[in-house]
Design a protein around this motif. Structure first.
Motif, PDB file in Angstrom:
ATOM      1  N   ASP A   1       0.819  -1.211   0.000  1.00 52.35           N
ATOM      2  CA  ASP A   1       0.000   0.000   0.000  1.00 52.35           C
ATOM      3  C   ASP A   1       0.855   1.264   0.000  1.00 52.35           C
ATOM      4  O   ASP A   1       0.360   2.364   0.245  1.00 52.35           O
ATOM      5  CB  ASP A   1      -0.949   0.017   1.202  1.00 52.35           C
ATOM      6  N   GLY A   2       2.155   1.119  -0.271  1.00 55.66           N
ATOM      7  CA  GLY A   2       3.049   2.269  -0.298  1.00 55.66           C
ATOM      8  C   GLY A   2       3.363   2.698  -1.713  1.00 55.66           C
ATOM      9  O   GLY A   2       2.571   2.502  -2.642  1.00 55.66           O
ATOM     10  N   MET A   3       4.528   3.307  -1.905  1.00 56.82           N
ATOM     11  CA  MET A   3       4.927   3.748  -3.236  1.00 56.82           C
ATOM     12  C   MET A   3       5.247   2.566  -4.135  1.00 56.82           C
ATOM     13  O   MET A   3       5.884   1.598  -3.695  1.00 56.82           O
ATOM     14  CB  MET A   3       6.146   4.670  -3.138  1.00 56.82           C
ATOM     15  N   VAL A   4       4.804   2.660  -5.383  1.00 52.01           N
ATOM     16  CA  VAL A   4       5.026   1.595  -6.366  1.00 52.01           C
ATOM     17  C   VAL A   4       5.490   2.228  -7.673  1.00 52.01           C
ATOM     18  O   VAL A   4       4.934   3.244  -8.111  1.00 52.01           O
ATOM     19  CB  VAL A   4       3.737   0.782  -6.629  1.00 52.01           C
ATOM     20  N   THR A   5       6.509   1.643  -8.278  1.00 51.26           N
ATOM     21  CA  THR A   5       6.893   2.063  -9.621  1.00 51.26           C
ATOM     22  C   THR A   5       6.514   0.953 -10.599  1.00 51.26           C
ATOM     23  O   THR A   5       6.476  -0.225 -10.245  1.00 51.26           O
ATOM     24  CB  THR A   5       8.404   2.346  -9.742  1.00 51.26           C
ATOM     25  N   ALA A   6       6.227   1.344 -11.830  1.00 47.47           N
ATOM     26  CA  ALA A   6       5.850   0.381 -12.865  1.00 47.47           C
ATOM     27  C   ALA A   6       6.573   0.722 -14.157  1.00 47.47           C
ATOM     28  O   ALA A   6       6.582   1.880 -14.589  1.00 47.47           O
ATOM     29  CB  ALA A   6       4.340   0.398 -13.074  1.00 47.47           C
ATOM     30  N   GLU A   7       7.190  -0.275 -14.753  1.00 43.72           N
ATOM     31  CA  GLU A   7       7.859  -0.125 -16.034  1.00 43.72           C
ATOM     32  C   GLU A   7       7.558  -1.347 -16.887  1.00 43.72           C
ATOM     33  O   GLU A   7       7.279  -2.427 -16.366  1.00 43.72           O
ATOM     34  CB  GLU A   7       9.376   0.019 -15.843  1.00 43.72           C
ATOM     35  N   MET A   8       7.633  -1.185 -18.186  1.00 42.83           N
ATOM     36  CA  MET A   8       7.339  -2.268 -19.104  1.00 42.83           C
ATOM     37  C   MET A   8       8.495  -2.425 -20.077  1.00 42.83           C
ATOM     38  O   MET A   8       9.084  -1.428 -20.515  1.00 42.83           O
ATOM     39  CB  MET A   8       6.033  -1.988 -19.851  1.00 42.83           C
ATOM     40  N   PHE A   9       8.776  -3.672 -20.422  1.00 39.97           N
ATOM     41  CA  PHE A   9       9.878  -3.964 -21.339  1.00 39.97           C
ATOM     42  C   PHE A   9       9.679  -3.228 -22.662  1.00 39.97           C
ATOM     43  O   PHE A   9       8.585  -3.186 -23.219  1.00 39.97           O
ATOM     44  CB  PHE A   9       9.963  -5.476 -21.585  1.00 39.97           C
TER      45      PHE A   9
ATOM     46  N   HIS B   1       7.776   5.643 -17.341  1.00 42.37           N
ATOM     47  CA  HIS B   1       7.972   5.280 -15.938  1.00 42.37           C
ATOM     48  C   HIS B   1       6.795   5.822 -15.153  1.00 42.37           C
ATOM     49  O   HIS B   1       6.429   6.998 -15.282  1.00 42.37           O
ATOM     50  CB  HIS B   1       9.271   5.877 -15.412  1.00 42.37           C
ATOM     51  N   VAL B   2       6.159   4.962 -14.342  1.00 38.14           N
ATOM     52  CA  VAL B   2       5.001   5.354 -13.546  1.00 38.14           C
ATOM     53  C   VAL B   2       5.335   5.186 -12.062  1.00 38.14           C
ATOM     54  O   VAL B   2       5.856   4.150 -11.642  1.00 38.14           O
ATOM     55  CB  VAL B   2       3.764   4.494 -13.902  1.00 38.14           C
TER      56      VAL B   2
ATOM     57  N   ALA C   1       9.325   9.842 -18.470  1.00 41.07           N
ATOM     58  CA  ALA C   1      10.051   8.964 -19.391  1.00 41.07           C
ATOM     59  C   ALA C   1      11.507   8.901 -18.971  1.00 41.07           C
ATOM     60  O   ALA C   1      12.040   9.841 -18.365  1.00 41.07           O
ATOM     61  CB  ALA C   1       9.940   9.465 -20.827  1.00 41.07           C
ATOM     62  N   ALA C   2      12.151   7.799 -19.278  1.00 41.19           N
ATOM     63  CA  ALA C   2      13.567   7.624 -18.939  1.00 41.19           C
ATOM     64  C   ALA C   2      14.393   8.756 -19.508  1.00 41.19           C
ATOM     65  O   ALA C   2      14.139   9.237 -20.624  1.00 41.19           O
ATOM     66  CB  ALA C   2      14.064   6.283 -19.491  1.00 41.19           C
ATOM     67  N   ALA C   3      15.369   9.202 -18.737  1.00 34.79           N
ATOM     68  CA  ALA C   3      16.281  10.269 -19.160  1.00 34.79           C
ATOM     69  C   ALA C   3      15.546  11.570 -19.475  1.00 34.79           C
ATOM     70  O   ALA C   3      16.050  12.398 -20.225  1.00 34.79           O
ATOM     71  CB  ALA C   3      17.124   9.823 -20.354  1.00 34.79           C
ATOM     72  N   ASN C   4      14.361  11.738 -18.900  1.00 32.99           N
ATOM     73  CA  ASN C   4      13.590  12.978 -19.072  1.00 32.99           C
ATOM     74  C   ASN C   4      13.370  13.300 -20.558  1.00 32.99           C
ATOM     75  O   ASN C   4      13.550  14.440 -21.012  1.00 32.99           O
ATOM     76  CB  ASN C   4      14.300  14.143 -18.374  1.00 32.99           C
ATOM     77  N   ARG C   5      12.932  12.289 -21.328  1.00 33.33           N
ATOM     78  CA  ARG C   5      12.816  12.442 -22.775  1.00 33.33           C
ATOM     79  C   ARG C   5      11.550  13.167 -23.228  1.00 33.33           C
ATOM     80  O   ARG C   5      11.455  13.559 -24.389  1.00 33.33           O
ATOM     81  CB  ARG C   5      12.860  11.061 -23.441  1.00 33.33           C
ATOM     82  N   LEU C   6      10.571  13.326 -22.360  1.00 36.23           N
ATOM     83  CA  LEU C   6       9.363  14.057 -22.758  1.00 36.23           C
ATOM     84  C   LEU C   6       9.635  15.552 -22.694  1.00 36.23           C
ATOM     85  O   LEU C   6      10.310  16.035 -21.787  1.00 36.23           O
ATOM     86  CB  LEU C   6       8.192  13.713 -21.832  1.00 36.23           C
ATOM     87  N   ASN C   7       9.087  16.290 -23.660  1.00 38.27           N
ATOM     88  CA  ASN C   7       9.176  17.744 -23.586  1.00 38.27           C
ATOM     89  C   ASN C   7       7.801  18.320 -23.255  1.00 38.27           C
ATOM     90  O   ASN C   7       6.819  17.585 -23.096  1.00 38.27           O
ATOM     91  CB  ASN C   7       9.750  18.339 -24.877  1.00 38.27           C
ATOM     92  N   LYS C   8       7.723  19.637 -23.154  1.00 36.09           N
ATOM     93  CA  LYS C   8       6.480  20.300 -22.759  1.00 36.09           C
ATOM     94  C   LYS C   8       5.333  19.961 -23.704  1.00 36.09           C
ATOM     95  O   LYS C   8       4.210  19.685 -23.269  1.00 36.09           O
ATOM     96  CB  LYS C   8       6.706  21.815 -22.735  1.00 36.09           C
TER      97      LYS C   8
END
Length: 305
Positions: free
Chosen positions: A19-27, A32-33, A99-106
């Motif tokens: 019930d705490g913090m959870v990260t989720a990633e997919m191959f 990154h969630v 997104a990994a390496a901060n790949r999303l922009n505004k």
């Protein structure tokens, strides 16, 4: 969207608590969630990804117990959430999408924000605190394709971390094929439910592991069970809010096909009270209950091994 290919998802319980913090990633996905209860928001916003460009969801309930959500974006989503922490006191869970390496922009973030609000409102499971639908930013054809692919994977990941406001249970209106006279393998099995005391009748088909109640089926106008706060009572109200169930005189009618997670969930919504769906549903044209049909399928599967 159709999910036809299996995917591998990795969940990481940051502090070892379910019930705490959870990260989720997919191959093979850069997304990154991170989900965090409000009680751990300070720790969550101290993580590196909280300073990335991305989108975020604030989840909670209204005073009446209806699910409520807000979807936003920012170049530093941690900073945006801190401001909402002050101004909004209803939310209990935060979801950070980066997104990994901060790949999303505004522009990417604004596109994803607009699309998620659009999907959430179309599904109608949750009340939205957002204002008017935000316009999509102008992106190149290639960037639109990339963001749609990102969204496709995100909508697959979110239910795994118990975020279901984007889950679409409505199904196409086309009638499924059934067993033909030559005895070919059926593509769908049909069931009926008659609640004669209240003049209610419903039909459903079982296909691809889902029990789908068909449009035109009837249901009780109101939940009459002992507790309106039960999960099935809330589902009944949710389907009315989403216009899946439409009031029609003294009862409701399904305006579209709708897939239920269990026969009992479908039966409860139709009868307006808790009900054993395994015995309420009958194989069309027979006295055989869903339970008896299911036992037969299991027996045949075991014999085939």
């Amino acid at each position: 969207m159709n999910w036809t290919v299996g995917q591998s998802l990795e969940l990481y319980y940051v502090d070892g608590r379910p019930d705490g913090m959870v990260t989720a990633e997919m191959f093979n996905w850069t997304g990154h969630v991170l989900t965090a209860p409000r009680t751990q928001i300070t720790t969550a916003l101290g993580r590196p990804e909280a300073g990335y460009t991305g989108i975020y969801l604030l989840l909670g309930e209204t005073d009446e117990g209806q699910p409520l959500a807000y979807i936003g974006e920012g170049e530093d989503i941690g900073s945006r959430i801190r401001s909402h922490d002050v101004r909004r006191d209803w939310w209990t869970t935060a979801v950070l999408v980066t997104a990994a390496a901060n790949r999303l922009n505004k522009a990417h973030a604004k596109y994803l924000e607009s699309r998620l609000i659009e999907v959430a409102r179309r599904v109608g499971r949750t009340a939205m605190e957002n204002g008017p639908q935000p316009a999509r930013p102008s992106l190149s054809e290639a960037d639109v394709a990339k963001m749609e692919a990102f969204l496709y994977n995100l909508l697959m990941v979110l239910p795994a971390v118990r975020v279901d406001l984007f889950v679409q249970s409505a199904r196409p209106e086309s009638k499924p094929k059934v067993t033909n006279a030559l005895g070919n393998k059926p593509e769908a099995v049909r069931f009926t439910l008659d609640f004669k005391k209240h003049g209610i009748a419903a039909t459903a088909f079982y296909l691809d592991g889902e029990l789908v109640v068909e449009s035109g089926s009837q249901a009780r106008l109101r939940w009459t069970g002992q507790s309106s706060t039960s999960s099935y009572g809330k589902l009944h109200d949710e389907l009315i809010r989403a216009s899946v169930l439409v009031p029609d005189g003294e009862r409701c009618v399904f305006a579209q096909n709708y897939a239920f997670k269990s026969p009992s969930a479908a039966a409860a919504v139709i009868k307006g009270r808790s009900s054993n769906g395994l015995t309420s549903w009958h194989l069309e044209g027979t006295d055989k209950t869903y339970k008896e049909w299911e036992a037969q399928q299991l027996g045949e599967a075991s014999a085939a091994r």
